[in-house]
Design a protein around this motif. Structure first.
Motif, PDB file in Angstrom:
ATOM      1  N   GLN A   1     -17.339   5.446   5.114  1.00 49.52           N
ATOM      2  CA  GLN A   1     -16.878   6.891   5.988  1.00 49.52           C
ATOM      3  C   GLN A   1     -15.835   6.860   6.240  1.00 49.52           C
ATOM      4  O   GLN A   1     -15.700   8.007   5.586  1.00 49.52           O
ATOM      5  N   LEU A   2     -15.217   5.827   6.873  1.00 49.14           N
ATOM      6  CA  LEU A   2     -13.746   6.342   7.663  1.00 49.14           C
ATOM      7  C   LEU A   2     -12.869   6.717   5.797  1.00 49.14           C
ATOM      8  O   LEU A   2     -12.300   7.242   6.022  1.00 49.14           O
ATOM      9  N   GLN A   3     -13.145   5.809   4.570  1.00 53.91           N
ATOM     10  CA  GLN A   3     -12.545   6.599   3.487  1.00 53.91           C
ATOM     11  C   GLN A   3     -12.626   7.464   3.224  1.00 53.91           C
ATOM     12  O   GLN A   3     -11.886   7.620   2.187  1.00 53.91           O
ATOM     13  N   GLN A   4     -14.323   7.437   3.134  1.00 51.58           N
ATOM     14  CA  GLN A   4     -14.507   8.775   2.153  1.00 51.58           C
ATOM     15  C   GLN A   4     -13.837  10.315   3.434  1.00 51.58           C
ATOM     16  O   GLN A   4     -13.141  11.061   2.550  1.00 51.58           O
ATOM     17  N   VAL A   5     -12.937   9.619   4.067  1.00 52.83           N
ATOM     18  CA  VAL A   5     -11.945  11.001   4.745  1.00 52.83           C
ATOM     19  C   VAL A   5     -11.027  11.218   5.071  1.00 52.83           C
ATOM     20  O   VAL A   5     -10.426  11.821   6.067  1.00 52.83           O
ATOM     21  N   GLY A   6     -10.753   9.968   3.876  1.00 52.80           N
ATOM     22  CA  GLY A   6      -9.251   9.686   3.500  1.00 52.80           C
ATOM     23  C   GLY A   6      -8.582   8.901   4.506  1.00 52.80           C
ATOM     24  O   GLY A   6      -6.465   8.662   4.739  1.00 52.80           O
ATOM     25  N   ILE A   7      -8.890   8.255   5.194  1.00 53.85           N
ATOM     26  CA  ILE A   7      -8.203   7.063   6.510  1.00 53.85           C
ATOM     27  C   ILE A   7      -8.855   5.432   5.691  1.00 53.85           C
ATOM     28  O   ILE A   7      -9.259   4.839   5.421  1.00 53.85           O
ATOM     29  N   ARG A   8      -6.958   4.889   5.665  1.00 53.90           N
ATOM     30  CA  ARG A   8      -6.567   3.723   5.107  1.00 53.90           C
ATOM     31  C   ARG A   8      -7.418   2.645   5.470  1.00 53.90           C
ATOM     32  O   ARG A   8      -7.324   2.674   7.437  1.00 53.90           O
ATOM     33  N   CYS A   9      -8.266   1.310   5.119  1.00 57.83           N
ATOM     34  CA  CYS A   9      -8.794   0.942   5.222  1.00 57.83           C
ATOM     35  C   CYS A   9      -8.064  -0.890   5.495  1.00 57.83           C
ATOM     36  O   CYS A   9      -7.599  -1.003   3.969  1.00 57.83           O
ATOM     37  N   LYS A  10      -7.566  -1.579   6.164  1.00 56.70           N
ATOM     38  CA  LYS A  10      -7.372  -3.001   5.614  1.00 56.70           C
ATOM     39  C   LYS A  10      -8.521  -3.953   5.650  1.00 56.70           C
ATOM     40  O   LYS A  10      -8.214  -4.054   7.250  1.00 56.70           O
ATOM     41  N   GLU A  11      -8.860  -5.080   5.467  1.00 54.65           N
ATOM     42  CA  GLU A  11      -9.751  -6.375   5.535  1.00 54.65           C
ATOM     43  C   GLU A  11      -8.626  -7.161   5.688  1.00 54.65           C
ATOM     44  O   GLU A  11      -8.123  -7.557   4.449  1.00 54.65           O
ATOM     45  N   PHE A  12      -9.197  -8.234   6.749  1.00 53.59           N
ATOM     46  CA  PHE A  12      -8.522  -9.479   6.485  1.00 53.59           C
ATOM     47  C   PHE A  12     -10.161 -10.745   6.527  1.00 53.59           C
ATOM     48  O   PHE A  12     -10.816 -10.178   7.474  1.00 53.59           O
ATOM     49  N   PHE A  13      -9.758 -11.441   5.735  1.00 53.24           N
ATOM     50  CA  PHE A  13     -10.231 -12.706   5.666  1.00 53.24           C
ATOM     51  C   PHE A  13     -10.935 -13.301   7.494  1.00 53.24           C
ATOM     52  O   PHE A  13      -9.611 -13.287   8.291  1.00 53.24           O
ATOM     53  N   GLU A  14     -11.829 -13.378   6.921  1.00 50.31           N
ATOM     54  CA  GLU A  14     -12.319 -14.444   8.698  1.00 50.31           C
ATOM     55  C   GLU A  14     -11.714 -15.745   8.815  1.00 50.31           C
ATOM     56  O   GLU A  14     -11.644 -16.417   7.950  1.00 50.31           O
ATOM     57  N   SER A  15     -11.416 -16.546  10.047  1.00 44.80           N
ATOM     58  CA  SER A  15     -10.607 -17.220   9.747  1.00 44.80           C
ATOM     59  C   SER A  15     -11.755 -18.029  11.168  1.00 44.80           C
ATOM     60  O   SER A  15     -12.068 -17.774  12.993  1.00 44.80           O
ATOM     61  N   ASN A  16     -11.715 -18.920  11.302  1.00 48.49           N
ATOM     62  CA  ASN A  16     -13.116 -19.759  11.988  1.00 48.49           C
ATOM     63  C   ASN A  16     -12.707 -21.467  12.531  1.00 48.49           C
ATOM     64  O   ASN A  16     -12.865 -21.844  12.925  1.00 48.49           O
ATOM     65  N   THR A  17     -10.572 -21.405  11.954  1.00 50.99           N
ATOM     66  CA  THR A  17     -10.501 -23.087  12.776  1.00 50.99           C
ATOM     67  C   THR A  17      -9.063 -22.357  12.884  1.00 50.99           C
ATOM     68  O   THR A  17      -8.501 -21.681  12.419  1.00 50.99           O
ATOM     69  N   LEU A  18      -8.075 -23.627  12.898  1.00 54.38           N
ATOM     70  CA  LEU A  18      -6.745 -23.510  13.319  1.00 54.38           C
ATOM     71  C   LEU A  18      -5.805 -23.083  12.488  1.00 54.38           C
ATOM     72  O   LEU A  18      -5.098 -22.292  12.378  1.00 54.38           O
TER      73      LEU A  18
END
Length: 297
Positions: free
Chosen positions: A108-125
């Protein structure tokens, strides 16, 4: 005059929007972003550590560190985000991890032109250091991440030295209050960050056999019989302290309750790894092993 088929017209419009978005992304320099929305508590803390906190205009409800994050406008719980709330902040970019929701919010955000950046999940040191570096690379502050990671590695040497002072390995259970569902649940025993921190603090996660996070099982908690119970801050305060925690199902029957080894711990210090993890692990270790002596450089 020939009228275009509505389906073809819609396709053309979508294609034009995609081309425009691609051009905007190519021209976008994250280092100049002045309106960042962060909807991951781990990412929010890391952005502040990288010196980008001044550019965050909003975050999710679980982003509670540092204190400055608490003062920011909120766009919902990270699994129940408000698309409208995010749009209203007019962000240059929205940064997030894969565990957000609902699933419709990013499209929905991308549809209205908002830039989104996903970062990977981090569960360790180790993966937390990689995540910090990835964020720094994106926002153009790699040198800051290198310095923070070097400092963390140096501080962890103090943690490793302190581990050698520990003479036992107590069973530990972490109980959290889920603000989204308004219930207490056992967070430990799921092989997540809390379990990893318990092990680094020379404890072992108590085996909790009840499945799901809908409610506490008195029988499962009594059977697990932890030597130490950690309750995250919001839930601990909600219960009014140690005596309130003992009234949770099964807790009074545990060694932790009988020996008054029930402790309050900030949620943001145990549910994810980050630049402060050595400090947090050492704090946990001192609760599990009160006789150790160690101070971070």
């Amino acid at each position: 005059m020939k009228i275009l088929n509505p389906i073809i017209l819609s396709f053309i419009l979508l294609l034009l929007m995609a081309c425009k978005q691609k051009q905007q992304d190519e021209n976008f320099n994250p280092a100049t972003a002045k309106r960042i929305v962060s909807v991951s508590k781990q990412i929010t803390e890391m952005l502040f550590a990288l010196g980008k906190g001044k550019d965050i205009v909003a975050c999710d409800l679980t982003s509670s560190y540092p204190d400055s994050a608490k003062l920011l406008p909120k766009v919902g719980y990270h699994r129940l985000l408000s698309t409208e709330g995010i749009v209203s902040m007019r962000p240059d970019v929205v940064v997030y991890s894969p565990n957000i929701g609902p699933a419709t919010v990013i499209p929905q955000l991308q549809q209205v032109g908002i830039r989104c950046k996903e970062f990977f999940e981090s569960n360790t040191l180790d993966s937390a250091q990689l995540l910090l570096t990835a964020l720094a690379n994106y926002f153009g502050v790699k040198g800051v991440a290198d310095s923070l990671n070097k400092q963390l590695q140096q501080q962890m040497q103090t943690v490793y030295a302190a581990q050698k002072q520990c003479t036992d390995t107590p069973k530990v259970m972490v109980i959290q209050f889920g603000q989204a569902n308004n219930v207490f649940f056992v967070m430990s025993g799921r092989n997540g960050p809390a379990d990893a921190m318990i092990r680094l603090a020379v404890g072992k996660p108590a085996v909790y056999q009840a499945k799901g996070a809908s409610q506490l099982s008195a029988e499962a908690i009594a059977t697990a019989n932890p030597d130490v119970v950690i309750v995250t801050d919001f839930g601990f305060d909600k219960l009014g302290g140690v005596e309130g925690v003992k009234k949770l199902p099964g807790v009074a029957l545990t060694n932790a309750a009988k020996n008054n080894r029930i402790y309050r711990f900030n949620e943001h210090d145990i549910v994810y790894f980050g630049p402060r993890s050595a400090e947090n692990i050492l704090l946990l270790m001192k609760l599990l092993h009160p006789n150790i002596h160690a101070t971070l450089p």
